[in-house]
Write an enzyme that holds these catalytic residues in place. Sequence first.
Site, PDB file in Angstrom:
ATOM      1  N   GLY A  12      14.403  -3.219  -7.735  1.00  0.00           N
ATOM      2  CA  GLY A  12      13.329  -2.959  -6.776  1.00  0.00           C
ATOM      3  C   GLY A  12      12.195  -3.939  -6.956  1.00  0.00           C
ATOM      4  O   GLY A  12      11.692  -4.124  -8.079  1.00  0.00           O
ATOM      5  N   ALA A  16       5.606  -1.439  -7.805  1.00  0.00           N
ATOM      6  CA  ALA A  16       5.939  -0.885  -9.120  1.00  0.00           C
ATOM      7  C   ALA A  16       6.846  -1.836  -9.900  1.00  0.00           C
ATOM      8  O   ALA A  16       6.614  -2.101 -11.091  1.00  0.00           O
ATOM      9  CB  ALA A  16       6.605   0.477  -8.962  1.00  0.00           C
ATOM     10  N   PHE A 120     -11.532   8.273   2.025  1.00  0.00           N
ATOM     11  CA  PHE A 120     -10.131   8.515   2.348  1.00  0.00           C
ATOM     12  C   PHE A 120      -9.865  10.006   2.268  1.00  0.00           C
ATOM     13  O   PHE A 120     -10.546  10.742   1.543  1.00  0.00           O
ATOM     14  CB  PHE A 120      -9.208   7.750   1.389  1.00  0.00           C
ATOM     15  N   GLN A 233       5.997  14.102   2.556  1.00  0.00           N
ATOM     16  CA  GLN A 233       4.700  14.008   3.220  1.00  0.00           C
ATOM     17  C   GLN A 233       4.847  13.369   4.602  1.00  0.00           C
ATOM     18  O   GLN A 233       5.507  12.332   4.753  1.00  0.00           O
ATOM     19  CB  GLN A 233       3.732  13.164   2.392  1.00  0.00           C
ATOM     20  N   HIS A 235       2.647  11.640   7.500  1.00  0.00           N
ATOM     21  CA  HIS A 235       1.346  11.007   7.727  1.00  0.00           C
ATOM     22  C   HIS A 235       0.832  11.449   9.090  1.00  0.00           C
ATOM     23  O   HIS A 235       1.592  11.508  10.057  1.00  0.00           O
ATOM     24  CB  HIS A 235       1.484   9.490   7.682  1.00  0.00           C
ATOM     25  N   LEU A 245       2.817   2.722  11.038  1.00  0.00           N
ATOM     26  CA  LEU A 245       1.654   3.345  10.423  1.00  0.00           C
ATOM     27  C   LEU A 245       0.337   2.858  11.031  1.00  0.00           C
ATOM     28  O   LEU A 245       0.112   1.659  11.179  1.00  0.00           O
ATOM     29  CB  LEU A 245       1.647   3.049   8.919  1.00  0.00           C
ATOM     30  N   GLU A 248      -4.781   5.617   7.411  1.00  0.00           N
ATOM     31  CA  GLU A 248      -5.872   6.572   7.243  1.00  0.00           C
ATOM     32  C   GLU A 248      -7.216   5.859   7.115  1.00  0.00           C
ATOM     33  O   GLU A 248      -8.273   6.469   7.299  1.00  0.00           O
ATOM     34  CB  GLU A 248      -5.597   7.409   5.993  1.00  0.00           C
ATOM     35  N   ARG A 279      -3.835  15.284   3.794  1.00  0.00           N
ATOM     36  CA  ARG A 279      -2.879  14.963   4.851  1.00  0.00           C
ATOM     37  C   ARG A 279      -2.071  16.159   5.322  1.00  0.00           C
ATOM     38  O   ARG A 279      -1.754  16.275   6.509  1.00  0.00           O
ATOM     39  CB  ARG A 279      -1.938  13.850   4.371  1.00  0.00           C
ATOM     40  N   HIS A 345       6.477   9.914   5.858  1.00  0.00           N
ATOM     41  CA  HIS A 345       5.726   8.833   5.227  1.00  0.00           C
ATOM     42  C   HIS A 345       6.026   8.623   3.748  1.00  0.00           C
ATOM     43  O   HIS A 345       6.118   7.490   3.287  1.00  0.00           O
ATOM     44  CB  HIS A 345       4.228   9.132   5.402  1.00  0.00           C
ATOM     45  N   GLU A 376       7.681   5.109  -6.165  1.00  0.00           N
ATOM     46  CA  GLU A 376       8.030   6.271  -5.349  1.00  0.00           C
ATOM     47  C   GLU A 376       9.387   6.843  -5.712  1.00  0.00           C
ATOM     48  O   GLU A 376       9.659   8.022  -5.439  1.00  0.00           O
ATOM     49  CB  GLU A 376       7.999   5.902  -3.863  1.00  0.00           C
ATOM     50  N   ARG A 387       0.421  14.298  -1.686  1.00  0.00           N
ATOM     51  CA  ARG A 387      -0.267  13.135  -2.244  1.00  0.00           C
ATOM     52  C   ARG A 387      -1.539  12.816  -1.478  1.00  0.00           C
ATOM     53  O   ARG A 387      -1.563  12.859  -0.246  1.00  0.00           O
ATOM     54  CB  ARG A 387       0.666  11.918  -2.207  1.00  0.00           C
ATOM     55  N   SER A 392      -0.989   6.337  -4.118  1.00  0.00           N
ATOM     56  CA  SER A 392       0.377   5.834  -4.290  1.00  0.00           C
ATOM     57  C   SER A 392       0.389   4.410  -4.846  1.00  0.00           C
ATOM     58  O   SER A 392       1.139   4.108  -5.784  1.00  0.00           O
ATOM     59  CB  SER A 392       1.144   5.896  -2.971  1.00  0.00           C
ATOM     60  N   LEU A 393      -0.410   3.511  -4.272  1.00  0.00           N
ATOM     61  CA  LEU A 393      -0.491   2.167  -4.841  1.00  0.00           C
ATOM     62  C   LEU A 393      -1.019   2.219  -6.271  1.00  0.00           C
ATOM     63  O   LEU A 393      -0.576   1.451  -7.133  1.00  0.00           O
ATOM     64  CB  LEU A 393      -1.398   1.279  -3.987  1.00  0.00           C
TER      65      LEU A 393
END
Length: 568
Positions: A12, A16, A120, A233, A235, A245, A248, A279, A345, A376, A387, A392-393
């Site tokens: 990947g 991450a 946010f 989740q 979005h 997307l 947000e 969310r 999402h 993820e 979340r 997440s980032l």
Amino acid sequence: MKKHEHDLVIVGGGAAGLRAAVAAREFVDDVAIISKVNVLRSHSVTAQGGIAASLGNTEAGKDDSWRVHFKDTVRGGDGLVDHDACEVLTRGAPEAVLELNNMGVPFSRTKDGRLDQRPFGGHRLPRSLYAADRTGHGIAYALYGENVRLGVNIYDEYFLLDLLTSEETVEGVTAYDIRSGEVVGFSAKSVILATGGCTQAFEYTSSGAASTGDGLAIALRNGIPVEDMEFIQFHPTGLAGSGILISEAARGEGGYLLNDDGERFMKRYNPDMMELSPRDQVVRAMQHEINRGKGIDGGNHLHLDLTHLSQRTLWEKLPTISQIAKDYANVDPSETPIPVQPTAHYCMGGIPVTLDGRVKLHEEGKNWDNLFAAGEAACLSVHGANRLGTNSLLEAVLFGKRVGKAAAKAARRGERGQVGGDDLAEKDDMLGSLLASDGSGRVGALRCQLQETMSSRCGVFRSGEELEQAAAEIQDIKREFEENLHLDDKGRTFNTELRSALELKNMLEFASAIVNGGYERTESRGSHYRLDFPEKDDGEWAVHTFIKKGQGGNYRLSYRPVRTGESG
């Protein structure tokens, strides 16, 4: 059939995986990244809104701290956040983002030169650092540059086929080289799965086409449990009809959600936080408005209104969103509201791991010797049942670093595994069987059936009856895939139909886990809302779900209580 040898193999190439590789190079020289797409096309590149850290750089956020961030994250996770993991996340956030800044991420700044932060959803104070609305792009490119500088081996367009294991040790992985058509073996002293999310199993999704949960499916096939998969989740603001997307960040900069009456309906659902509610709350409010006939012109979408924002805000802070609206909806957001709808999402669940990313062999706590997961694809239980945006980032880079270090140290202690010719021949035969299939079922049609089932029966609102029907429909699609598949393209090189078939096989695996987990959880919590069980039940369900594939392909469920403590 080729073989490669490396100390550490990371599957990947998103945020991450890239961050793990940078960290690992401090401890081992021979690090490799395998990615089924060019790493600069990984889904992390598309992340728009920002990355959370309690720097307190703005006047409105000057009283921020890791403890406030911790409390917001725990509250947003609706009772399923493990406190020890959350403390690591929120305590370490400032250092993590400053490291990114030093690597060259072009974060937006205040007039006096500090890293700017904006509001946010679910965060009570503005703590989202951002690079306009291209934050993931900035992070991924900076990390990629570091990987190139450090000499990390990168294998683009290699599709993960399986782990090679011996009891509780991983020997390496097998992969399909999309360009040559060969099956390739990678032996390693340790392996990290950073294969991303799984929301391509839904009809409308904001995730990239590669987000097909390959690591999750391969974990299940190797007897590894997955955790909390029922928590998907949605979005609030995917572009209507496509799911692209609309970050947000648009609401963070002051955008409004409107129904067909032109009403800011969030005042009836959460008047304190309005459009910046967590969310799960915003999505349920939107879906309720749509269900009661208040979608725009009675349809299945609502409006995101940015017309009151200045042109400077739109083009300095929301340029990508503005261009997406023009290109894909023929809407100028400075003049006309953007049509939006709830969109799959993110997966809060994943492969259960320790705080250093070591994969858990089973739910009782025994761990693999040298197999790790991050991003993820992993589940640290840091997001709980829902979340918060921009966490997440943060999780990807902060725990990516931790996991990279831990996996590299394991590689220094371990011995390189062996990839046998029989292992490669078995996978080669599997590909050959798919290519030779000559039924009447088409990959595209079966994939659409799965996505329609997941969206209509396992979406924002669920019920036991619908989930039971979803399980039956998934089994029907599985049988069609296994017994009646047809591939037109019989070649091996750049065979997108073969790749899609491999992805569909993986999606069918984890989709069953999502549905099974949702059916058994007879309550509503976070992103999981049961119409037949609309109340949260902490007495029975303040637990994490573990699903493991047993003999005969059946899924076995077990549970673990949430880890709480005095932190925060």
